[in-house]
Design a protein around this motif. Structure first.
Motif, PDB file in Angstrom:
ATOM      1  N   VAL A 289      -3.450  12.683 -12.460  1.00 16.39           N
ATOM      2  CA  VAL A 289      -1.995  12.711 -13.258  1.00 16.39           C
ATOM      3  C   VAL A 289      -2.303  14.087 -14.812  1.00 16.39           C
ATOM      4  N   HIS A 290      -0.810  14.658 -14.219  1.00 15.53           N
ATOM      5  CA  HIS A 290      -0.227  15.989 -14.302  1.00 15.53           C
ATOM      6  C   HIS A 290      -0.438  16.102 -15.456  1.00 15.53           C
ATOM      7  N   GLU A 291       0.920  15.208 -16.234  1.00 15.49           N
ATOM      8  CA  GLU A 291       1.307  14.862 -17.011  1.00 15.49           C
ATOM      9  C   GLU A 291       1.040  13.983 -18.523  1.00 15.49           C
ATOM     10  N   LYS A 292      -0.821  14.718 -18.594  1.00 10.98           N
ATOM     11  CA  LYS A 292      -1.492  12.889 -19.094  1.00 10.98           C
ATOM     12  C   LYS A 292      -0.535  12.888 -20.703  1.00 10.98           C
ATOM     13  N   ARG A 293      -0.825  14.692 -20.808  1.00 11.00           N
ATOM     14  CA  ARG A 293      -0.309  14.740 -21.961  1.00 11.00           C
ATOM     15  C   ARG A 293       0.701  14.393 -22.692  1.00 11.00           C
ATOM     16  N   LEU A 294       2.159  14.471 -22.038  1.00  9.86           N
ATOM     17  CA  LEU A 294       3.369  13.431 -22.606  1.00  9.86           C
ATOM     18  C   LEU A 294       3.173  12.017 -22.912  1.00  9.86           C
ATOM     19  N   PHE A 295       2.669  11.774 -21.926  1.00 11.61           N
ATOM     20  CA  PHE A 295       2.627  10.364 -21.457  1.00 11.61           C
ATOM     21  C   PHE A 295       1.448   9.796 -22.987  1.00 11.61           C
ATOM     22  N   VAL A 296       0.101  10.477 -23.542  1.00 11.41           N
ATOM     23  CA  VAL A 296      -0.163  10.609 -24.638  1.00 11.41           C
ATOM     24  C   VAL A 296       0.396  10.271 -26.092  1.00 11.41           C
ATOM     25  N   SER A 297       0.932  11.394 -26.322  1.00 10.90           N
ATOM     26  CA  SER A 297       2.348  11.736 -26.923  1.00 10.90           C
ATOM     27  C   SER A 297       3.362  10.901 -26.933  1.00 10.90           C
ATOM     28  N   THR A 298       3.867  10.530 -26.300  1.00 11.49           N
ATOM     29  CA  THR A 298       4.699   9.446 -25.853  1.00 11.49           C
ATOM     30  C   THR A 298       4.117   8.303 -26.614  1.00 11.49           C
ATOM     31  N   THR A 299       2.895   7.622 -25.840  1.00 11.76           N
ATOM     32  CA  THR A 299       1.665   6.289 -26.139  1.00 11.76           C
ATOM     33  C   THR A 299       2.001   6.269 -27.874  1.00 11.76           C
ATOM     34  N   ILE A 300       1.419   7.666 -27.982  1.00 13.77           N
ATOM     35  CA  ILE A 300       1.210   7.698 -29.316  1.00 13.77           C
ATOM     36  C   ILE A 300       2.638   7.141 -30.492  1.00 13.77           C
TER      37      ILE A 300
ATOM     38  N   GLU B  42       3.347   8.181 -10.660  1.00 14.45           N
ATOM     39  CA  GLU B  42       2.853   8.436 -11.999  1.00 14.45           C
ATOM     40  C   GLU B  42       4.134   7.554 -12.724  1.00 14.45           C
ATOM     41  N   PHE B  43       5.595   7.347 -13.342  1.00 17.95           N
ATOM     42  CA  PHE B  43       6.301   7.113 -13.640  1.00 17.95           C
ATOM     43  C   PHE B  43       5.592   4.956 -13.950  1.00 17.95           C
ATOM     44  N   LEU B  44       5.134   4.345 -12.637  1.00 17.28           N
ATOM     45  CA  LEU B  44       5.050   3.747 -12.208  1.00 17.28           C
ATOM     46  C   LEU B  44       4.282   3.245 -13.837  1.00 17.28           C
ATOM     47  N   LEU B  45       3.278   4.382 -13.544  1.00 27.55           N
ATOM     48  CA  LEU B  45       1.902   3.717 -13.969  1.00 27.55           C
ATOM     49  C   LEU B  45       1.542   4.565 -15.368  1.00 27.55           C
ATOM     50  N   PHE B  46       2.766   4.974 -15.878  1.00 27.40           N
ATOM     51  CA  PHE B  46       2.939   5.096 -17.611  1.00 27.40           C
ATOM     52  C   PHE B  46       3.511   3.343 -17.663  1.00 27.40           C
ATOM     53  N   GLY B  47       4.647   3.350 -17.286  1.00 28.57           N
ATOM     54  CA  GLY B  47       5.298   1.700 -17.636  1.00 28.57           C
ATOM     55  C   GLY B  47       3.958   0.327 -17.337  1.00 28.57           C
ATOM     56  N   SER B  48       3.034   1.002 -16.847  1.00 30.77           N
ATOM     57  CA  SER B  48       2.059  -0.026 -16.827  1.00 30.77           C
ATOM     58  C   SER B  48       1.117   0.086 -17.987  1.00 30.77           C
ATOM     59  N   VAL B  49       0.850   1.130 -18.619  1.00 30.21           N
ATOM     60  CA  VAL B  49       0.202   1.559 -19.563  1.00 30.21           C
ATOM     61  C   VAL B  49       1.101   1.162 -20.857  1.00 30.21           C
ATOM     62  N   ILE B  50       2.373   1.255 -20.888  1.00 28.94           N
ATOM     63  CA  ILE B  50       3.339   1.240 -22.554  1.00 28.94           C
ATOM     64  C   ILE B  50       4.049  -0.613 -22.193  1.00 28.94           C
ATOM     65  N   ALA B  51       3.850  -1.147 -21.206  1.00 33.50           N
ATOM     66  CA  ALA B  51       3.666  -2.287 -21.278  1.00 33.50           C
ATOM     67  C   ALA B  51       3.011  -3.576 -21.745  1.00 33.50           C
ATOM     68  N   ALA B  52       1.948  -2.806 -22.239  1.00 28.73           N
ATOM     69  CA  ALA B  52       1.025  -4.147 -22.794  1.00 28.73           C
ATOM     70  C   ALA B  52       1.634  -4.298 -24.046  1.00 28.73           C
ATOM     71  N   VAL B  53       1.642  -5.953 -24.484  1.00 27.27           N
ATOM     72  CA  VAL B  53       2.362  -6.090 -25.668  1.00 27.27           C
ATOM     73  C   VAL B  53       1.356  -6.995 -26.373  1.00 27.27           C
ATOM     74  N   ASP B  54       1.547  -6.349 -27.935  1.00 25.16           N
ATOM     75  CA  ASP B  54       0.305  -7.046 -28.661  1.00 25.16           C
ATOM     76  C   ASP B  54       0.811  -7.692 -29.521  1.00 25.16           C
TER      77      ASP B  54
ATOM     78  N   VAL C  35      -3.937  -1.537 -10.788  1.00 25.14           N
ATOM     79  CA  VAL C  35      -3.656  -0.816  -8.987  1.00 25.14           C
ATOM     80  C   VAL C  35      -2.535   0.892  -8.715  1.00 25.14           C
ATOM     81  N   PHE C  36      -2.083   0.525 -10.394  1.00 21.41           N
ATOM     82  CA  PHE C  36      -1.284   1.922  -9.992  1.00 21.41           C
ATOM     83  C   PHE C  36      -1.967   2.901  -9.743  1.00 21.41           C
ATOM     84  N   ASN C  37      -3.029   3.068 -10.786  1.00 25.23           N
ATOM     85  CA  ASN C  37      -4.195   4.203 -11.359  1.00 25.23           C
ATOM     86  C   ASN C  37      -3.954   4.279  -9.393  1.00 25.23           C
TER      87      ASN C  37
END
Lengths: 208, 970
Positions: free
Chosen positions: B443-454, B192-204, B242-244
């Motif tokens: 991903v049970h911590e989706k809410r945390l991930f979402v708020s962190t991403t925001i 899950e952490f790696l998945l979150f890492g891949s989410v947050i890795a995208a650089v714009d 992949v991670f998902n």
């Protein structure tokens, strides 16, 4: 590409001694040379037309001419030759070599002088050892984009540049008739040297 | 002006809030509907019962609700952009994305207050199917192909290795910190952490590109950042998938083989996506070959087929982003060759419109989506550590990769480049869309991930976005504290750059060139033949297009020649002061070409610092002009081409134009050689006016061409006349400015202000003669004599990037006044002295006006020539005839204008104090005109200098005697 005839080892060694390139660089350049000449052993001016990027260079003809300038090839004679061999090609390219720190001071000074001479010749189109105002204007003209006032602008820029150079070489009437020695001085003396240094100091490397 | 501006922005905000309310109404309506469905229907039924029969007008909100709301949102977003751009100051400091997010937050708040549910959020579906494709396609389509493939190694490295690095390190580090227990009890494993890492890795990184405009950026950095931003989105999505799927399978059920499969799928998905993109790109090119007779729908194909490629790839679960990016990259060459001019323009603008609109909506919805209590969970350590890790690892990644790459690159990425790259690691909408896409079941911590991403997205966009510009500027200033290079340095350094790049070409980086040569040969032999129209193939031929352009140039010179003669005749008939107006026309037409060519030249005047330092004496000022021209006009070596990309603007790259110009010149030289060898040394050919020939004349200095003598003498007459007219003309300029505001017609703009420039140019024409004679006899050319006009104009107009030409020409006459004219000049000067003090007080206002006016002039002329160009291109066969037409037309208009101006001039001389006052009164309006016309001008830099110049007593600019001495020594 693999089937291109390579140079015999002794020749490479000779060339490496005279030009200061490493044998690896020489082989790369030899391949490039053959690529440009379509396998012939001598190179004519037309060969440079094969380089598409060169067409975009505003001072292309000057650069190409430098390769065929007798003075650059150590022939002592001024004027141009029609065809050059690989050795000549290398000689010209060796002016652009990167200078390491492991040379002695005199050597570095010598090479620097050589480089300056080379550049000087590129400006001195008629080969009389002087950069005249007319010649300077020509090169400014080539460098400026051809827009409306460029005609007048270029000459005024050339005037200004000459004046500046004259100011730096105090009291010498370089602007009108720069003698060769003085002119070289002028190249050195004017704070242009950062530019030349960067040229000498390895903006260009043959690493690729 | 300020009041007006504020009023306008207030109006804008009012409008926006009104719209927001409007948006909330449907929401409220719909919520009402939901709350009281029964009563509503009952109500409706009862009504229906009462009013039987035919309704003339009825209200059907439900039918249009969805499209209506969507359209309203788009309208709000577009209006918001419009409002933001009303005030340049705001958008200069605050990036648009931030403003949009804030607006989104406000709107979201309003909707929330009205509705208590987040009815509008950025759903992944909308994002991936409708908003993302145009953005990626746009980037691909405008990607400079050559540079992209030249730097493909570095780009791939940053995009693939960099993204993987970011993902893995961020994921692992967060997991490590989690294991220490700081974050409390989270229901997440390593995957899950790696998945979150891949989410947050995208650089714009596209946001960074806008900053590049202001700093010196080499081609390499630009293309690397641009390419990275394009490709790493694709890589991120692949990694995410992949991670998902790993997470979906569950950590316990994954075997060794699965990891291997994951790696394989990474490559299959990316390469497969690229392959599909290339196939569709070529398919699209092929289709456009046959659309000759359906020009109206031609541009549509580009979008439809690209979009289809995206969907196809998505259907095959390949990387759709890479697909559409490569589709754009592949098709651009052929599409641009195949489509007709108008269609190309349509495609370009539509592309920009879609991309810009999509991005605006995305940012706004990023704001709106955040207003939703259901998604928020706060975990301070997790959020903080995420922020720290992504910043740190971005820096480490960039530095490490650059270190490796610099061993292989010819053009090194320097320290400042790395700084920009690392600091530009903004996180964008991609991260948000991906995280929302997560499945709560796995991903049970989706809410945390979402708020962190925001939080991360907001932090990077707002904090880094706001600070990157000042930071870069600060760095830049630190770096550029070297001394001002001399004229020679500048000139020769440029020459050496050219030489070095030529040697690079000659010695050749064999690998690259070889591959490229092979490819271009293959392209010429097969691809182009298949995919391009026959006509396009022919017009692809460089020679023909050059010939066409040469023709155009000749036509223009014909035209100016004709005007010259016509106007000379005009002078003979009336022998009045107005001869001067002949010159300007010539120069205006000519300079318009240059303006077209340099229109995209650096917006930022690099000489600003130089200006501040150097405003000391008149001579220095002259030098500045020269420097400035040098800066503007010198051909840039390849490395210094300014590549630009902006999602919201169409940017023209000057490199192409420059290449063309050089090629043209060489062609022209050859042509002329041919001509002269055929015709002998006869210079009496029709287009004598062209510069090259002038240059030729210069060389044969003894054989004076017959046309030169009369013009010279005439020009001298003109000189005398201008002496008398100068004050009047000076004022006339002011008058011209004040006229301008009332005249909205473009044509009307430039005749009055022409006058000011005109008389300066006529004498300049024979300057070459003067200097030539001075040269051959080795007599120093006459010392510069500052004329009153130069005094006023020079310090002021120098500030304007676009006006350099006028500057120069305005400077010229002072130089070439023959000595016997000094007397008259002195007279006119003394008579002017009392006026000057007045003038200097208003000089600031005048400056503003002048800027605006000259710009308008340029613009007008640019428009004109562009129009002409278009016309010529279309009917290339009728070119000659058209040129004649143009000539006749212009001659006519010219004559009319001349007649208009003629009486004005005399009258003006008497009115001058009045007019100065007049100009003062109108200055505010003029400033506004200028504001509107000139975007991207570093005004804050400009004004202090202006004041400095204005405050200097004018008389201190005029040390004619000292100058004389200085010059004669030479």
């Amino acid at each position: 590409m693999g089937s291109t005839p390579s140079l015999p080892a002794w020749e490479i060694r000779n060339l490496a001694n005279t030009t200061g390139f490493t044998s690896e660089q020489i082989e790369i350049l030899h391949r490039r040379f053959l690529h440009l000449t379509d396998g012939k052993t001598t190179m004519s001016k037309d060969c440079f037309d094969n380089i598409p990027d060169l067409d975009c260079n505003p001072i292309k003809s000057r650069i190409v001419n430098a390769f065929f300038d007798g003075r650059n090839l150590g022939l002592q004679t001024s004027g141009t030759v029609d065809e050059i061999t690989f050795e000549n090609f290398l000689t010209t390219l060796s002016f652009f070599q990167h200078m390491d720190d492991n040379h002695t001071k005199e050597d570095l000074e010598y090479y620097k002088n050589e480089k300056l001479q080379f550049l000087f010749r590129m400006y001195d189109t008629n080969g009389d050892g002087k950069i005249t105002l007319e010649e300077l204007r020509e090169i400014v003209d080539e460098l400026l984009s051809k827009t409306s006032n460029a005609e007048k602008t270029s000459s005024s820029i050339a005037d200004a540049a000459m004046l500046e150079a004259a100011n730096i070489c105090v009291g010498q009437m370089i602007a009108k008739n720069p003698a060769k020695e003085q002119a070289i001085n002028f190249w050195k003396a004017k704070p242009l040297c950062p530019g030349t240094d960067s040229l000498a100091g390895g903006k260009y490397e043959l690493a690729s | 002006a300020e009041v007006m501006g504020r009023a306008r922005s207030v109006v804008g905000w009012v409008l926006l809030t009104a719209l927001a309310v409007l948006l909330c109404c449907p929401a409220a309506l719909s919520s009402l509907d939901e709350e009281h469905p029964d009563s509503d229907t009952e109500h409706g039924e009862s009504h229906g019962g009462n009013e039987t029969g035919f309704h003339i007008v009825s209200f059907h909100w439900e039918n249009v609700q969805t499209p209506y709301v969507i359209a309203l949102w788009i309208l709000v977003a577009s209006l918001a952009q419009t409002v933001f751009h009303l005030s340049e100051k705001v958008t200069l400091v605050v990036p648009e994305s931030i403003l949009l997010i804030v607006l989104g937050l406000i709107l979201g708040g309003i909707v929330w207050a009205a509705d208590h549910t987040a009815s509008f959020t950025l759903t992944p579906n909308v994002f991936f199917f409708y908003l993302l494709p145009p953005i990626i396609l746009d980037a691909g389509y405008f990607m400079p192909n050559q540079q992209f493939f030249r730097n493909i190694g570095s780009i791939l490295m940053y995009a693939i290795i960099g993204t993987v690095w970011n993902t893995v390190t961020t994921g692992l580090s967060l997991y490590g910190v989690f294991r220490t227990g700081i974050m409390g009890n989270l229901d997440a494993g390593l995957l899950e952490f790696l998945l979150f890492g891949s989410v947050i890795a995208a650089v714009d990184t596209v946001a960074v590109l806008t900053v590049f405009e202001e700093i010196h950026v080499n081609e390499a950095l630009f293309i690397v950042v641009f390419g990275e931003s394009l490709l790493n989105d694709g890589v991120t999505v692949v990694l995410y998938n992949v991670f998902n799927s790993f997470v979906a399978v569950g950590a316990g059920n994954i075997q060794g083989l699965d990891y291997f499969k994951g790696i394989v799928s990474f490559f299959v998905v990316s390469l497969g996506g690229i392959a599909i993109g290339i196939i569709f790109g070529f398919l699209l090119s092929l289709v456009t070959r046959f659309t000759k007779h359906v020009r109206v729908i031609e541009p549509g194909f580009v979008f439809v087929i690209s979009y289809l490629s995206y969907l196809t790839s998505d259907m095959l679960s390949l990387s759709a982003i890479l697909t559409i990016a490569f589709c754009g990259i592949c098709c651009q060459k052929y599409v641009q060759a195949n489509l007709c001019e108008q269609s190309i323009i349509t495609v370009r603008y539509t592309m920009k419109m879609l991309a810009s609109g999509a991005e605006t909506i995305i940012f706004m919805f990023l704001g709106v989506s955040a207003v939703d209590t259901t998604i928020w969970t706060w975990n301070t350590p997790f959020i903080l550590f995420t922020l720290v890790f992504i910043s740190v690892y971005r820096v480490i990644g960039v530095v490490a990769q650059t270190w490796i790459l610099n061993h292989y690159r010819v053009v090194q990425l320097e320290m400042i480049d790395q700084m920009v790259m690392s600091y530009g690691g903004l996180r964008g909408s991609m991260a948000f869309a991906l995280v929302v896409l997560l499945d709560l079941k796995h991903v049970h911590e989706k809410r945390l991930f979402v708020s962190t991403t925001i939080i991360v997205v907001y932090f990077t966009i707002i904090f880094q976005g706001l600070t990157i510009k000042p930071l870069v500027k600060w760095l830049k200033i630190k770096r550029s504290q070297q001394k001002e290079p001399s004229l020679n340095e500048k000139l020769h350094e440029r020459a050496f750059d050219h030489i070095v790049s030529a040697i690079e070409d000659i010695s050749g980086q064999i690998g690259h060139n070889y591959l490229r040569d092979k490819w271009s040969r293959f392209d010429k032999k097969y691809l182009s033949k298949i995919m391009m129209r026959k006509s396009a193939l022919i017009s692809q031929d460089n020679l023909l297009s050059i010939f066409r352009e040469l023709n155009l140039k000749d036509a223009i010179s014909y035209l100016s020649e004709g005007e010259r003669q016509g106007s000379l005749m005009f002078m003979h008939s009336s022998n009045d002061v107005n001869i001067d107006f002949t010159g300007p026309r010539y120069s205006v037409i000519d300079s318009s070409i240059s303006a077209v060519l340099r229109e995209s030249a650096s917006d930022v005047c690099l000489d600003m610092k130089a200006l501040e330092n150097r405003v000391k004496s008149l001579k220095d000022q002259e030098e500045i002009v020269t420097h400035h021209t040098l800066q503007q006009l010198l051909y840039k070596p390849r490395k210094r081409y300014k590549l630009n990309y902006s999602r919201h603007k169409l940017v023209h790259n000057e490199g192409v134009k420059q290449d063309k110009e050089i090629f043209q010149q060489t062609m022209k030289k050859r042509l002329e050689n041919l001509k002269s060898s055929k015709l002998g040394a006869n210079h009496n050919i029709a287009f004598k006016n062209t510069k090259k020939e002038k240059g030729a004349k210069k060389k044969h200095s003894d054989a004076v061409p017959n046309r030169n003598l009369p013009t010279q003498s005439l020009a001298l007459h003109a000189d005398k006349d201008t002496q008398d007219v100068q004050p009047g003309q000076l004022i006339q300029e002011n008058q011209g400015e004040s006229n301008e505001k009332s005249v909205s017609d473009v044509e009307g703009h430039y005749d009055p202000s022409d006058g000011g420039i005109s008389f300066l140019i006529t004498p300049a024409n024979n300057e070459s003669d003067e200097t030539r004679t001075g040269n051959s006899k080795s007599i120093p050319s006459p010392p510069p004599l500052p004329s009153p006009t130069t005094l006023d104009e020079k310090p002021i107009s120098r500030k304007d990037d676009h006006v350099s030409q006028e500057d120069l020409s305005s400077e010229k006459p002072s130089r070439i006044f023959p000595s016997y004219l000094q007397k008259t000049w002195m007279q006119s000067y003394t008579s002017l002295e009392n006026v000057e003090s007045q003038v200097s007080t208003v000089s600031e206002h005048v400056a503003a006006q002048e800027e605006s006016s000259t710009e308008i002039v340029l613009k007008a002329t640019v428009d004109k020539t562009e129009e002409a160009k278009l016309n010529e291109d279309d009917h290339s066969t009728q070119l000659d005839r058209e040129a004649l037409d143009v000539k006749v037309q212009c001659a006519e208009t010219l004559n009319e204008e001349l007649e208009d101006n003629c009486p004005k001039d005399a009258a003006l001389q008497e009115q001058k104090p009045l007019i100065i006052k007049d100009s003062k009164m109108h200055s505010a309006a003029a400033k506004r005109v200028q504001n509107r016309r000139s975007f991207h001008r570093p005004k804050p830099l400009r004004y202090p200098v202006l004041q400095k110049l204005g405050s200097l007593p004018v008389s201190c600019h005029i040390p004619p005697h000292s100058l004389e001495q200085e010059e004669t020594q030479f």
